[in-house]
Motif scaffolding. Structure first.
Motif, PDB file in Angstrom:
ATOM      1  N   GLY A  17     -84.334  69.858 -47.300  1.00  0.00           N
ATOM      2  CA  GLY A  17     -83.160  68.999 -47.845  1.00  0.00           C
ATOM      3  C   GLY A  17     -83.527  67.950 -48.560  1.00  0.00           C
ATOM      4  O   GLY A  17     -84.723  67.505 -48.524  1.00  0.00           O
ATOM      5  N   CYS A  18     -82.864  67.005 -49.079  1.00  0.00           N
ATOM      6  CA  CYS A  18     -83.211  65.688 -49.740  1.00  0.00           C
ATOM      7  C   CYS A  18     -82.141  64.747 -49.537  1.00  0.00           C
ATOM      8  O   CYS A  18     -80.795  64.987 -49.260  1.00  0.00           O
ATOM      9  CB  CYS A  18     -83.166  66.000 -51.211  1.00  0.00           C
ATOM     10  SG  CYS A  18     -84.327  67.058 -51.810  1.00  0.00           S
ATOM     11  N   GLY A  19     -82.325  63.424 -49.343  1.00  0.00           N
ATOM     12  CA  GLY A  19     -81.467  62.452 -49.138  1.00  0.00           C
ATOM     13  C   GLY A  19     -80.743  62.465 -47.898  1.00  0.00           C
ATOM     14  O   GLY A  19     -81.402  62.844 -46.752  1.00  0.00           O
ATOM     15  N   SER A  20     -79.423  62.529 -48.079  1.00  0.00           N
ATOM     16  CA  SER A  20     -78.585  62.487 -46.623  1.00  0.00           C
ATOM     17  C   SER A  20     -78.820  63.901 -46.192  1.00  0.00           C
ATOM     18  O   SER A  20     -78.865  64.186 -45.118  1.00  0.00           O
ATOM     19  CB  SER A  20     -77.242  62.376 -47.423  1.00  0.00           C
ATOM     20  OG  SER A  20     -76.369  62.667 -46.296  1.00  0.00           O
ATOM     21  N   SER A  21     -78.980  64.993 -46.988  1.00  0.00           N
ATOM     22  CA  SER A  21     -79.252  66.341 -46.477  1.00  0.00           C
ATOM     23  C   SER A  21     -80.585  66.407 -45.791  1.00  0.00           C
ATOM     24  O   SER A  21     -80.951  67.819 -45.421  1.00  0.00           O
ATOM     25  CB  SER A  21     -79.094  67.285 -47.663  1.00  0.00           C
ATOM     26  OG  SER A  21     -77.554  67.225 -48.053  1.00  0.00           O
ATOM     27  N   LEU A  22     -81.351  65.668 -45.996  1.00  0.00           N
ATOM     28  CA  LEU A  22     -82.618  65.428 -45.391  1.00  0.00           C
ATOM     29  C   LEU A  22     -82.664  64.984 -44.052  1.00  0.00           C
ATOM     30  O   LEU A  22     -83.089  65.197 -43.039  1.00  0.00           O
ATOM     31  CB  LEU A  22     -83.747  64.647 -46.081  1.00  0.00           C
ATOM     32  CG  LEU A  22     -85.282  64.556 -45.468  1.00  0.00           C
ATOM     33  CD1 LEU A  22     -85.928  66.104 -45.375  1.00  0.00           C
ATOM     34  CD2 LEU A  22     -86.044  63.779 -46.547  1.00  0.00           C
ATOM     35  N   THR A  40     -80.112  72.470 -46.479  1.00  0.00           N
ATOM     36  CA  THR A  40     -78.998  71.823 -46.757  1.00  0.00           C
ATOM     37  C   THR A  40     -78.691  71.206 -48.158  1.00  0.00           C
ATOM     38  O   THR A  40     -79.796  70.377 -48.459  1.00  0.00           O
ATOM     39  CB  THR A  40     -79.124  70.784 -45.569  1.00  0.00           C
ATOM     40  OG1 THR A  40     -80.506  69.891 -45.740  1.00  0.00           O
ATOM     41  CG2 THR A  40     -79.248  71.196 -44.178  1.00  0.00           C
ATOM     42  N   SER A  41     -77.559  70.985 -48.580  1.00  0.00           N
ATOM     43  CA  SER A  41     -77.403  70.681 -49.845  1.00  0.00           C
ATOM     44  C   SER A  41     -75.824  70.325 -49.881  1.00  0.00           C
ATOM     45  O   SER A  41     -75.079  71.251 -50.066  1.00  0.00           O
ATOM     46  CB  SER A  41     -77.981  71.279 -50.934  1.00  0.00           C
ATOM     47  OG  SER A  41     -77.473  70.750 -52.156  1.00  0.00           O
ATOM     48  N   GLN A  42     -75.354  69.191 -49.768  1.00  0.00           N
ATOM     49  CA  GLN A  42     -73.804  69.068 -50.063  1.00  0.00           C
ATOM     50  C   GLN A  42     -73.312  69.934 -51.447  1.00  0.00           C
ATOM     51  O   GLN A  42     -72.160  70.287 -51.597  1.00  0.00           O
ATOM     52  CB  GLN A  42     -73.508  67.424 -49.911  1.00  0.00           C
ATOM     53  CG  GLN A  42     -74.015  66.888 -48.687  1.00  0.00           C
ATOM     54  CD  GLN A  42     -74.033  65.176 -48.821  1.00  0.00           C
ATOM     55  OE1 GLN A  42     -73.531  64.706 -49.768  1.00  0.00           O
ATOM     56  NE2 GLN A  42     -74.179  64.708 -47.713  1.00  0.00           N
ATOM     57  N   SER A  43     -73.993  69.402 -52.546  1.00  0.00           N
ATOM     58  CA  SER A  43     -73.553  70.118 -53.796  1.00  0.00           C
ATOM     59  C   SER A  43     -74.037  71.268 -54.026  1.00  0.00           C
ATOM     60  O   SER A  43     -73.551  72.018 -54.651  1.00  0.00           O
ATOM     61  CB  SER A  43     -74.235  69.060 -54.750  1.00  0.00           C
ATOM     62  OG  SER A  43     -75.687  69.098 -54.986  1.00  0.00           O
ATOM     63  N   GLY A  44     -75.288  71.657 -53.447  1.00  0.00           N
ATOM     64  CA  GLY A  44     -75.594  73.127 -53.617  1.00  0.00           C
ATOM     65  C   GLY A  44     -76.525  73.241 -55.141  1.00  0.00           C
ATOM     66  O   GLY A  44     -76.781  74.186 -55.536  1.00  0.00           O
ATOM     67  N   MET A  72     -81.432  55.012 -46.583  1.00  0.00           N
ATOM     68  CA  MET A  72     -81.644  55.456 -47.868  1.00  0.00           C
ATOM     69  C   MET A  72     -80.417  55.823 -48.849  1.00  0.00           C
ATOM     70  O   MET A  72     -80.439  55.433 -49.988  1.00  0.00           O
ATOM     71  CB  MET A  72     -82.335  56.811 -47.867  1.00  0.00           C
ATOM     72  CG  MET A  72     -83.687  56.993 -47.163  1.00  0.00           C
ATOM     73  SD  MET A  72     -84.896  56.002 -47.953  1.00  0.00           S
ATOM     74  CE  MET A  72     -85.497  56.888 -49.199  1.00  0.00           C
ATOM     75  N   THR A  73     -79.475  56.405 -48.052  1.00  0.00           N
ATOM     76  CA  THR A  73     -78.148  56.664 -48.846  1.00  0.00           C
ATOM     77  C   THR A  73     -76.933  55.842 -48.513  1.00  0.00           C
ATOM     78  O   THR A  73     -76.185  55.391 -49.577  1.00  0.00           O
ATOM     79  CB  THR A  73     -77.786  57.983 -48.694  1.00  0.00           C
ATOM     80  OG1 THR A  73     -77.311  58.394 -47.180  1.00  0.00           O
ATOM     81  CG2 THR A  73     -78.750  58.825 -49.019  1.00  0.00           C
ATOM     82  N   MET A  74     -77.027  55.170 -47.253  1.00  0.00           N
ATOM     83  CA  MET A  74     -75.704  54.339 -46.796  1.00  0.00           C
ATOM     84  C   MET A  74     -75.950  52.983 -47.442  1.00  0.00           C
ATOM     85  O   MET A  74     -74.973  52.343 -48.483  1.00  0.00           O
ATOM     86  CB  MET A  74     -75.503  54.427 -45.432  1.00  0.00           C
ATOM     87  CG  MET A  74     -75.154  55.946 -44.957  1.00  0.00           C
ATOM     88  SD  MET A  74     -74.814  55.845 -43.244  1.00  0.00           S
ATOM     89  CE  MET A  74     -73.078  55.673 -43.055  1.00  0.00           C
ATOM     90  N   MET A 107     -78.805  51.562 -49.401  1.00  0.00           N
ATOM     91  CA  MET A 107     -79.192  51.479 -50.783  1.00  0.00           C
ATOM     92  C   MET A 107     -78.333  52.096 -51.870  1.00  0.00           C
ATOM     93  O   MET A 107     -77.871  51.501 -52.706  1.00  0.00           O
ATOM     94  CB  MET A 107     -80.519  52.112 -50.922  1.00  0.00           C
ATOM     95  CG  MET A 107     -81.855  51.217 -50.197  1.00  0.00           C
ATOM     96  SD  MET A 107     -83.325  51.621 -50.981  1.00  0.00           S
ATOM     97  CE  MET A 107     -83.845  53.118 -49.756  1.00  0.00           C
ATOM     98  N   GLU A 108     -77.824  53.234 -51.703  1.00  0.00           N
ATOM     99  CA  GLU A 108     -76.927  53.927 -52.631  1.00  0.00           C
ATOM    100  C   GLU A 108     -75.325  53.303 -52.417  1.00  0.00           C
ATOM    101  O   GLU A 108     -74.755  53.183 -53.519  1.00  0.00           O
ATOM    102  CB  GLU A 108     -76.715  55.485 -52.322  1.00  0.00           C
ATOM    103  CG  GLU A 108     -77.750  56.122 -52.971  1.00  0.00           C
ATOM    104  CD  GLU A 108     -77.579  57.630 -52.733  1.00  0.00           C
ATOM    105  OE1 GLU A 108     -78.470  58.515 -53.624  1.00  0.00           O
ATOM    106  OE2 GLU A 108     -76.558  58.080 -52.043  1.00  0.00           O
ATOM    107  N   GLY A 109     -74.909  53.265 -51.349  1.00  0.00           N
ATOM    108  CA  GLY A 109     -73.569  52.789 -50.976  1.00  0.00           C
ATOM    109  C   GLY A 109     -73.492  51.553 -51.321  1.00  0.00           C
ATOM    110  O   GLY A 109     -72.257  50.926 -51.842  1.00  0.00           O
TER     111      GLY A 109
HETATM  112  N1  LIG Z   1     -77.848  60.397 -54.538  1.00  0.00           N
HETATM  113  C1  LIG Z   1     -77.782  61.879 -53.796  1.00  0.00           C
HETATM  114  C2  LIG Z   1     -77.801  61.625 -52.300  1.00  0.00           C
HETATM  115  O1  LIG Z   1     -76.770  60.937 -51.894  1.00  0.00           O
HETATM  116  C3  LIG Z   1     -77.707  62.824 -51.848  1.00  0.00           C
HETATM  117  O2  LIG Z   1     -78.069  62.888 -50.481  1.00  0.00           O
HETATM  118  C4  LIG Z   1     -78.879  63.923 -52.392  1.00  0.00           C
HETATM  119  C5  LIG Z   1     -78.882  65.389 -51.717  1.00  0.00           C
HETATM  120  O3  LIG Z   1     -77.869  65.890 -52.398  1.00  0.00           O
HETATM  121  P1  LIG Z   1     -77.188  67.328 -51.839  1.00  0.00           P
HETATM  122  O4  LIG Z   1     -76.952  67.175 -50.610  1.00  0.00           O
HETATM  123  O5  LIG Z   1     -76.181  67.467 -52.683  1.00  0.00           O
HETATM  124  O6  LIG Z   1     -78.484  68.173 -52.275  1.00  0.00           O
HETATM  125  O7  LIG Z   1     -78.924  63.831 -53.688  1.00  0.00           O
HETATM  126  C6  LIG Z   1     -79.001  62.376 -54.383  1.00  0.00           C
HETATM  127  O8  LIG Z   1     -79.928  61.895 -54.019  1.00  0.00           O
END
Ligand SMILES: N[C@@H]1[C@@H](O)[C@H](O)[C@@H](COP(=O)(O)O)O[C@@H]1O
Length: 334
Positions: free
Chosen positions: A44-49, A91-95, A224-226, A228-230
């Motif tokens: 996964g990446c970001g929050s999903s990592l 894992t990917s919130q958006s897919g 990383m996401t809370m 820096m992004e938030g």
């Molecule tokens: N800025 C977003 C992050 O907030 C998110 O965590 C990441 C993974 O996104 P997703 O879980 O949809 O794959 O993508 C981008 O980097």
């Protein structure tokens, strides 16, 4: 002032309830299927990592298992993927994240067993994966994922602890069922104190975030996401044991350091770093599992995420930012 993210944050208990109800049987089936696999990759990446880190560390502290965590492109470019009898959980919130999608396509080409945990049933990853678990949150707009983070972590814990049947796994599986009520209670109990804390620290520019075991993943998400992004703050995550390999030279009086403590054995390193920072007069912000919940320390990423969400939400607010907004990157591709 309420931002759009407020409602999403408050929808966490219901999203957990719906996901447990609708995906329970499917998650149990996947646990049984991957039980026999020689190796499990979590990608996964970001929050999903961050959820992959937390779940792997929670499992690895209790079971002997071949489990690797990789970002999407790490997996994609890795020459030596073990594809005989291996499974990959994406894992990917958006897919739709390009990195994770590229990894999924490679895994499919190699013939690995692929499972995607996503919040978007109509997404590309959901349609290309062999198995899909849909977290039942409804659309999440805020870049700072709350309900999708919680339910994604739930799905990973359910699938991975569900592979075992012993006292420990029974305990964790039981506590996962209690999570909706626990999170509901935490949302109520922690808002005011975390808003006050955020006001006090709103002028700070950088926060170091430290955790061990399953809380390293949360420290990663926090930084990383809370933050820096938030909250648009500089931040850096680290394993507690890594404190003395760099940060020890940088911490000084007044520097904010956030410590995430689960009470698990690895936290002796977190405690040691905390004592050192105290001696230096650093601004230590300690989030301790025992202050918030009686659940097993392995559940601390779920529990500590709630006060941290409030902290970051109000940190952004006191700096005149919408915590759910983004400057350069979108959440979900339509
Ligand atoms: N800025 C977003 C992050 O907030 C998110 O965590 C990441 C993974 O996104 P997703 O879980 O949809 O794959 O993508 C981008 O980097």
């Amino acid at each position: 002032m309420k931002y759009g993210m407020f409602n999403e944050l408050m929808e966490q208990p219901e999203s957990l309830r719906r996901t447990l109800k609708s995906e329970g049987d499917r998650m149990a089936r996947i646990s049984n299927e991957i039980l026999e696999c020689r190796r499990i990759y979590l990608v996964g990446c970001g929050s999903s990592l961050s959820t992959c880190y937390s779940a792997r560390d929670a499992i690895a502290m209790n079971y002997e298992v071949n489990m690797d965590v990789m970002t999407g492109y790490e997996f994609y470019y890795h020459r030596q993927i073990d594809y005989s009898d291996s499974a990959v959980i994406f894992t990917s919130q958006s897919g739709e994240t390009a990195d994770t999608l590229a990894a999924l396509r490679r895994a499919n080409e190699l013939g690995l067993r692929t499972v995607t945990i996503t919040n978007e049933p109509g997404s590309t990853m959901a349609s290309e994966s062999m198995e899909t678990i849909v977290t039942r949150c409804g659309r999440e707009e805020a870049i700072l994922g709350t309900k999708t983070y919680m339910t994604q972590l739930l799905a990973l814990y359910r699938i991975l602890f569900g592979m075992y049947s012993d006292e420990k796994s029974d305990e964790i599986m039981g506590e996962l069922e209690k999570l909706p009520g626990e999170v509901e209670d935490l949302l109520r109990r922690t808002e005011v104190e975390c808003r006050d804390l955020a006001e006090e620290y709103s002028g700070e520019d950088i926060f170091y975030c430290m955790g061990s075991g399953p809380n390293y993943g949360l420290a990663y998400k926090l930084a990383m996401t809370m933050l820096m992004e938030g909250a648009l703050k500089h931040s850096c995550p680290l394993y507690s044991g890594e404190f003395r390999h760099g940060l020890i030279e940088r911490v000084e009086e007044g520097v904010p350091v956030i410590f995430l403590e689960s009470g698990l054995p690895g936290d002796e390193l977190t405690e040691r770093a905390l004592r050192f920072c105290e001696k230096l007069g650093a601004e230590n912000l300690v989030f301790r599992m025992s202050d918030y919940s009686d659940l097993n320390g392995l559940m601390s990423p779920f529990v500590l995420a709630v006060p941290l969400e409030w902290f970051v939400y109000y940190l952004a607010h006191f700096n005149g930012e919408d915590p759910g907004s983004t400057r350069h990157i979108g959440k979900v591709r339509y």
